[in-house]
Scaffold this motif. Structure first.
Motif, PDB file in Angstrom:
ATOM      1  N   PRO A  81       0.779  -1.231   0.000  1.00  0.00           N
ATOM      2  CA  PRO A  81       0.000   0.000   0.000  1.00  0.00           C
ATOM      3  C   PRO A  81       0.815   1.288   0.000  1.00  0.00           C
ATOM      4  CG  PRO A  81       0.046  -0.961   2.187  1.00  0.00           C
ATOM      5  CD  PRO A  81       0.740  -1.934   1.280  1.00  0.00           C
ATOM      6  N   ASN A  82       2.126   1.181   0.265  1.00  0.00           N
ATOM      7  CA  ASN A  82       2.952   2.385   0.359  1.00  0.00           C
ATOM      8  C   ASN A  82       4.420   2.035   0.081  1.00  0.00           C
ATOM      9  OD1 ASN A  82       3.842   1.117   2.768  1.00  0.00           O
ATOM     10  ND2 ASN A  82       2.209   2.138   3.919  1.00  0.00           N
ATOM     11  N   GLU A  83       5.283   3.033   0.196  1.00  0.00           N
ATOM     12  CA  GLU A  83       6.701   2.834  -0.119  1.00  0.00           C
ATOM     13  C   GLU A  83       7.341   1.790   0.785  1.00  0.00           C
ATOM     14  OE1 GLU A  83      10.715   5.533  -0.944  1.00  0.00           O
ATOM     15  OE2 GLU A  83       8.947   6.428  -0.003  1.00  0.00           O
ATOM     16  N   ALA A  86       6.322  -1.614  -0.314  1.00  0.00           N
ATOM     17  CA  ALA A  86       7.002  -1.989  -1.556  1.00  0.00           C
ATOM     18  C   ALA A  86       8.433  -2.433  -1.275  1.00  0.00           C
ATOM     19  CB  ALA A  86       6.987  -0.818  -2.533  1.00  0.00           C
ATOM     20  N   VAL A  99      -0.679  -2.286  -6.165  1.00  0.00           N
ATOM     21  CA  VAL A  99      -0.915  -1.057  -5.410  1.00  0.00           C
ATOM     22  C   VAL A  99      -2.384  -0.700  -5.594  1.00  0.00           C
ATOM     23  CG1 VAL A  99       1.459  -0.245  -5.672  1.00  0.00           C
ATOM     24  CG2 VAL A  99      -0.241   0.387  -7.388  1.00  0.00           C
ATOM     25  N   SER A 119      -2.977   9.994  -2.656  1.00  0.00           N
ATOM     26  CA  SER A 119      -2.552   8.610  -2.860  1.00  0.00           C
ATOM     27  C   SER A 119      -1.796   8.453  -4.173  1.00  0.00           C
ATOM     28  CB  SER A 119      -3.762   7.674  -2.856  1.00  0.00           C
ATOM     29  OG  SER A 119      -4.311   7.561  -1.574  1.00  0.00           O
ATOM     30  N   LEU A 123       2.039   7.312  -4.769  1.00  0.00           N
ATOM     31  CA  LEU A 123       2.333   6.079  -5.498  1.00  0.00           C
ATOM     32  C   LEU A 123       3.283   6.280  -6.668  1.00  0.00           C
ATOM     33  CD1 LEU A 123      -1.130   4.251  -5.640  1.00  0.00           C
ATOM     34  CD2 LEU A 123       0.935   3.482  -4.460  1.00  0.00           C
TER      35      LEU A 123
END
Length: 301
Positions: A81-83, A86, A99, A119, A123
């Motif tokens: 959902p986020n850095e 990831a 994502v 968002s 992203l």
């Protein structure tokens, strides 16, 4: 006369979307047994898990081990959902990452405490990093038809969001009827527009919830619009805590049975999917009562 595809790809989302909000904590061993049974049924694209904070989603605390111990068959997605998510997914050597963002600002804020615009801005560098790593990227778009807070969603807003994802370089778009309010006409109209504009640039996938028991009809309408990829969840597992009243995803076994009966190939064995459902059924809090699973329990598929 419409022309239906000869083959359809089923993307199984049960291990992640189906179990993420399950009230009971499902042990890693049982999740892996479920995943492997689904793979043995012929499913080679699947959402395995999600790299989210275990503080907020304890069910996904075993994400690294799930990735490490799952069979490397086809695309095995993880949600990031986020850095930070990831980065953890890359460290775990995930080969495909999803994502997500909601078309609806209200839904997005309830879900991840950000507007849709915030968002997408967040992203953009994440997707760029994943592309540099050579990872397959799936962009999941929630509330593409209706929002529990804002009502009916404008089709142009969905298309605009898809355009942004395509510009960022995603490989696939999964378009979701998150609260299960879409009807077949709406399904056909939206997916026809998406097919015309994006089919040559990305894979297009439909994701339906069965809240009002119209998911199979919506899938048939999407087939007529040219869609040949569908997210499904074995046993109809799943739901969304930020979408009041939304029930589970459409059941894999019911979709495969419908497609089989229409002569559309999936490469999936319905009875083996039902066997996988039977394996996970004791570990979830709600009884599983999908059409094909009931038949399986009574006299076999």
């Amino acid at each position: 006369m419409f022309i239906l595809p000869k083959n359809v790809k089923i993307i199984e989302v049960g291990p992640r979307d189906g179990l993420q909000n399950e009230k009971r904590l499902v042990e890693e061993k049982e999740k892996l047994n479920f995943i492997h049974a689904l793979q043995d049924a012929g499913i080679d694209e699947m959402e395995l898990t999600s790299f989210v904070s275990p503080k907020w989603v304890p069910q996904m605390a075993d994400a690294k081990n799930i990735v490490a111990n799952s069979k490397r068959i086809g695309r095995q997605f993880v949600l990031a959902p986020n850095e930070k998510g990831a980065e953890l997914a890359i460290e775990a050597k995930a080969n495909s990452i999803a994502v997500f963002v909601g078309v609806s600002n209200s839904f997005n804020q309830k879900n991840i405490n950000r507007t849709t615009e915030e968002s997408m801005n967040a992203l953009e560098p994440v997707i760029a990093k994943l592309k540099n790593e050579g990872i397959f990227i799936r962009g999941c778009i929630s509330t593409a038809f209706y929002c529990p807070y804002e009502g009916k969603i404008n089709k142009e807003d969905v298309i605009d969001l898809c355009r942004r994802f395509v510009t960022m370089g995603v490989d696939e778009l999964s378009i979701a009827d998150t609260i299960g309010m879409a009807n077949p006409l709406e399904s056909y109209e939206l997916f026809k527009l998406l097919q015309v504009e994006f089919a040559d640039e990305v894979l297009l996938t439909a994701h339906f919830h069965d809240t009002r028991k119209m998911a199979l009809a919506n899938i048939f309408a999407a087939l007529q619009a040219g869609i040949d990829r569908f997210d499904t969840s074995a046993g109809g597992l799943g739901g969304c805590p930020f979408a009041p009243g939304a029930t589970g995803n459409i059941a894999t076994e019911d979709v495969v049975n419908m497609l089989d009966s229409m002569g559309i190939e999936t490469g999936i064995d319905v009875e083996k999917v039902c066997e996988a459902v039977e394996m996970i059924a004791p570990y979830v809090s709600q009884p599983i009562e999908t059409g094909m699973y009931r038949l399986y329990k009574n006299r076999g598929c």
